[in-house]
Write a protein that holds these residues in place. Structure first.
Motif, mmCIF file in Angstrom:
data_model
loop_
_atom_site.group_PDB
_atom_site.id
_atom_site.type_symbol
_atom_site.label_atom_id
_atom_site.label_comp_id
_atom_site.label_asym_id
_atom_site.label_seq_id
_atom_site.Cartn_x
_atom_site.Cartn_y
_atom_site.Cartn_z
ATOM 1 N N SER A 223 0.928 -1.248 0.029
ATOM 2 C CA SER A 223 -0.022 -0.023 0.021
ATOM 3 C C SER A 223 0.860 1.163 0.002
ATOM 4 O O SER A 223 0.531 2.454 -0.491
ATOM 5 N N ASP A 224 2.010 1.313 0.690
ATOM 6 C CA ASP A 224 2.939 2.396 0.714
ATOM 7 C C ASP A 224 3.343 2.661 -0.789
ATOM 8 O O ASP A 224 3.320 3.841 -1.241
ATOM 9 N N ASP A 227 0.553 3.996 -2.682
ATOM 10 C CA ASP A 227 0.264 5.531 -2.592
ATOM 11 C C ASP A 227 1.420 6.464 -2.844
ATOM 12 O O ASP A 227 1.339 7.741 -2.415
ATOM 13 N N TYR A 228 2.427 5.976 -3.381
ATOM 14 C CA TYR A 228 3.749 6.770 -3.455
ATOM 15 C C TYR A 228 3.505 7.667 -4.432
ATOM 16 O O TYR A 228 2.876 7.757 -5.809
#
Length: 309
Positions: A223-224, A227-228
């Motif tokens: 998810s990181d 969302d980057y």
């Protein structure tokens, strides 16, 4: 399919294209023997297809494009798909720098969605393919090429997806595409068999929903990463500083004089006449080499930053 699944599918293809799940907006690639010639951007659109021209044209026409003037002069050659652009070091440099421009990132996002993602989603919908993994495979084939041809081959051999079921059809498609790539006359295409091998691993794992986290070719998608937001370059003045380089007739002006004065402060013996001549290019290359920059004699953002101007 939700936005998360869409971005995960795109991240997989980004890894295939640039080795990065978030993609690389400034990636420029020229491979000997590649019929597409110079390729650019997070989904590596090609010069030969004419899509690179359309992408750069859209960028040049967008509001606030920092490198619009530098790229505008290339539009005629891009439109003609001139293979000589493969060897244009200045063009490659400008494209790489433009990748950090928010305007370029927005244009690429919209362009690749319109030219590749939407047609992929439409094609998948027409076949009854609904899983995120299935759509990722269709999307990859639209990016990589020859979707219609191989789709037809699979339908001839295995039947239509509606008749045999999505998962069985997608599995057959991946196998057919893998065999086609492995036996292709073009050695560069043969090397891309890893794309189908990665999809085979996802199929074998049963992750048809592309649930996170997952790993593709050793790159983790979570998810990181989804969302980057890539780094951006913003001009405080809202105006582009022109690239300085050797031309005929030579470039002149106060920005050239400022360059000369900065080099003088760094210990170079140089006339501050405001003319970008061969001697100035030689000095710029020497400075760039010392600073471990690309020693091409072109003064852009990186060289200016190293000089403190």
């Amino acid at each position: 399919m939700g936005e998360l699944e869409k971005r995960t599918a795109q991240a997989i293809v980004n890894i295939f294209e640039s080795g990065k799940a978030a993609g690389d907006y400034g990636a420029v690639t020229v491979l000997a023997g590649d019929s597409g010639h110079l390729t650019y951007g997070k989904a590596q659109t090609t010069l030969a297809s004419g899509n690179l021209y359309l992408l750069i044209k859209a960028y040049v026409e967008s509001a606030g494009a920092l490198y619009a003037s530098a790229l505008k002069e290339y539009l005629p050659a891009l439109k003609r798909c001139e293979a000589s652009l493969d060897n244009d070091a200045r063009l490659r440099w400008v494209l790489q720098e433009a990748g950090a421009d928010p305007a370029m990132q927005d244009v690429q996002d919209g362009f690749f969605d319109r030219v590749f993602w939407k047609p992929s989603a439409d094609a998948a919908r027409a076949l009854g393919i609904k899983t995120p993994l299935g759509l990722a495979i269709v999307y990859d084939s639209h990016i990589h090429g020859s979707w219609r041809y191989l789709k037809g081959r699979v339908e001839e051999k295995a039947g239509k997806a509606a008749a045999i079921g999505e998962k069985r059809w997608i599995t057959a498609y991946v196998g057919e595409r893998k065999a086609w790539l492995a036996g292709h006359d073009n050695r560069l295409l043969r090397r891309t068999i890893y794309r189908m091998e990665a999809f085979e691993e996802l199929i074998a794992s049963g992750n048809w929903s592309l649930a996170l986290p997952l790993t593709v070719r050793g790159v983790r998608i979570d998810s990181d990463i989804i969302d980057y937001h890539p780094p951006v370059r913003v001009s405080a003045e809202g105006a582009e500083e022109r690239l300085l380089l050797l031309k005929s007739p030579p470039m002149t002006g106060e920005d050239v004089r400022a360059l000369e004065e900065a080099l003088k402060r760094h210990g170079y013996v140089i006339n501050t006449d405001g003319v970008f001549d061969e001697n100035l290019e030689r000095i710029v290359k020497d400075f760039q080499q010392l600073e471990r920059l690309t020693a091409d004699g072109i003064v852009g953002a990186s060289t200016r930053a190293a000089l403190g101007i």
